[in-house]
Design a protein around this motif. Structure first.
Motif, PDB file in Angstrom:
ATOM      1  N   VAL A  50      -1.958   2.496   5.690  1.00  0.00           N
ATOM      2  CA  VAL A  50      -0.049   1.926   5.077  1.00  0.00           C
ATOM      3  C   VAL A  50       0.081   0.634   3.647  1.00  0.00           C
ATOM      4  CG1 VAL A  50       1.619   2.042   5.773  1.00  0.00           C
ATOM      5  CG2 VAL A  50      -0.103   2.698   6.681  1.00  0.00           C
ATOM      6  N   LEU A  51       0.348   1.440   3.014  1.00  0.00           N
ATOM      7  CA  LEU A  51       0.831   0.399   1.576  1.00  0.00           C
ATOM      8  C   LEU A  51       1.731   0.089   1.584  1.00  0.00           C
ATOM      9  CD1 LEU A  51      -1.601  -1.407  -0.455  1.00  0.00           C
ATOM     10  CD2 LEU A  51      -0.594  -0.213  -1.689  1.00  0.00           C
ATOM     11  N   THR A  52       2.558  -1.399   1.509  1.00  0.00           N
ATOM     12  CA  THR A  52       4.078  -1.002   1.778  1.00  0.00           C
ATOM     13  C   THR A  52       3.931  -2.668   0.801  1.00  0.00           C
ATOM     14  OG1 THR A  52       3.862  -3.048   3.940  1.00  0.00           O
ATOM     15  CG2 THR A  52       4.092  -0.581   3.883  1.00  0.00           C
ATOM     16  N   GLN A  53       5.842  -2.870   0.428  1.00  0.00           N
ATOM     17  CA  GLN A  53       6.240  -3.522  -0.164  1.00  0.00           C
ATOM     18  C   GLN A  53       6.385  -5.029   0.910  1.00  0.00           C
ATOM     19  OE1 GLN A  53       9.180  -2.313  -2.190  1.00  0.00           O
ATOM     20  NE2 GLN A  53       8.088  -1.263  -4.193  1.00  0.00           N
ATOM     21  N   GLU A  54       6.863  -4.715   1.868  1.00  0.00           N
ATOM     22  CA  GLU A  54       7.360  -6.015   2.933  1.00  0.00           C
ATOM     23  C   GLU A  54       6.429  -5.713   4.398  1.00  0.00           C
ATOM     24  OE1 GLU A  54       9.114  -8.317   2.454  1.00  0.00           O
ATOM     25  OE2 GLU A  54       9.851  -6.795   0.767  1.00  0.00           O
ATOM     26  N   PRO A  55       5.818  -6.718   5.075  1.00  0.00           N
ATOM     27  CA  PRO A  55       5.403  -6.425   6.368  1.00  0.00           C
ATOM     28  C   PRO A  55       5.892  -5.268   6.888  1.00  0.00           C
ATOM     29  CG  PRO A  55       5.700  -8.549   6.379  1.00  0.00           C
ATOM     30  CD  PRO A  55       5.808  -7.814   5.039  1.00  0.00           C
ATOM     31  N   ILE A  56       5.375  -4.690   7.738  1.00  0.00           N
ATOM     32  CA  ILE A  56       6.721  -3.408   8.276  1.00  0.00           C
ATOM     33  C   ILE A  56       5.387  -3.031  10.616  1.00  0.00           C
ATOM     34  CG2 ILE A  56       6.337  -1.697   6.890  1.00  0.00           C
ATOM     35  CD1 ILE A  56       3.558  -0.548   8.644  1.00  0.00           C
ATOM     36  N   ALA A  57       4.179  -4.744  10.485  1.00  0.00           N
ATOM     37  CA  ALA A  57       3.843  -4.702  11.368  1.00  0.00           C
ATOM     38  C   ALA A  57       3.336  -6.488  11.652  1.00  0.00           C
ATOM     39  CB  ALA A  57       2.632  -4.174  12.323  1.00  0.00           C
ATOM     40  N   HIS A  58       3.459  -6.573  13.229  1.00  0.00           N
ATOM     41  CA  HIS A  58       3.345  -8.562  13.229  1.00  0.00           C
ATOM     42  C   HIS A  58       1.292  -8.573  13.302  1.00  0.00           C
ATOM     43  CE1 HIS A  58       7.108  -9.506  13.619  1.00  0.00           C
ATOM     44  NE2 HIS A  58       7.456  -8.597  14.193  1.00  0.00           N
ATOM     45  N   ILE A  59       0.680  -7.149  13.497  1.00  0.00           N
ATOM     46  CA  ILE A  59      -0.549  -7.092  14.044  1.00  0.00           C
ATOM     47  C   ILE A  59      -1.551  -6.595  12.890  1.00  0.00           C
ATOM     48  CG2 ILE A  59      -0.446  -7.623  16.161  1.00  0.00           C
ATOM     49  CD1 ILE A  59      -1.894  -4.754  16.714  1.00  0.00           C
TER      50      ILE A  59
END
Length: 133
Positions: free
Chosen positions: A60-69
Motif C-alpha cells: 500500500v503506497l501512501t504519503q504518510e505512514p499508516i501503520a507502526h509495522i
C-alpha cells in the motif's frame, strides 16, 4: 515479485498461526505463516536466513505512514504509466521495490520522480522461504 533477504529474529506461535519477525537491511518485516499441522512455522527457526517475497500488488503506497509495522519510507525513482495501470519504482537504500497501482491512484497521490512516499506491507501478504547460506 519483490524480494528482501533477512534473518529471523523472533517467532510467536498460536493455534496454527505463526508471527515471524525478520530483520532486513530496510528494517524489520513482520510476516504471518499459516500451518495446517498446527506445529508452528517448523520450516523456519530463529536465526534462519530467509527471503521475504511479496508481489507488486501487495504494498500500500501512501504519503504518510499508516501503520507502526512493515512501513518504510522511500523515494520514487521511476514510473511506467499506462492507460489503466502504473508501475512505481521506489528506492529504499540500495533496494528498489516495485508497486503496481491503478493510474488513477498514482495521479491522486501526485506521484513523480523524487517524491518521498511510504510503503506498507501487509504481514499476511509476505511469503517466506529459507535461504541457504
Amino acid at each position: 515479485m519483490n524480494s528482501l533477504r533477512g534473518r529471523v529474529e523472533r517467532i510467536e506461535f498460536d493455534h496454527g498461526i505463526s508471527h515471524v519477525e525478520v530483520i532486513t537491511h530496510i528494517g524489520t518485516i513482520h510476516s504471518v505463516v499459516l500451518e495446517e499441522r498446527g506445529e508452528g512455522a517448523g520450516f523456519i527457526r530463529e536465526g534462519s536466513l530467509v527471503d521475504c517475497f511479496f508481489n507488486e500488488t501487495s504494498p500500500v503506497l501512501t504519503q504518510e505512514p499508516i501503520a507502526h509495522i512493515n512501513t518504510f519510507d522511500g523515494i520514487v525513482k521511476g514510473l511506467q504509466v499506462g492507460k489503466v495501470l502504473c508501475m512505481v519504482y521506489v528506492e529504499k537504500g540500495e533496494t528498489t521495490l516495485k508497486v503496481l497501482l491503478l493510474r488513477h491512484q498514482a495521479e491522486l497521490l501526485g506521484l513523480s520522480e523524487g517524491k518521498r512516499v511510504f510503503i506498507f506491507l501487509p504481514p499476511w501478504h509476505i511469503a517466506l522461504e529459507v535461504a541457504h547460506e
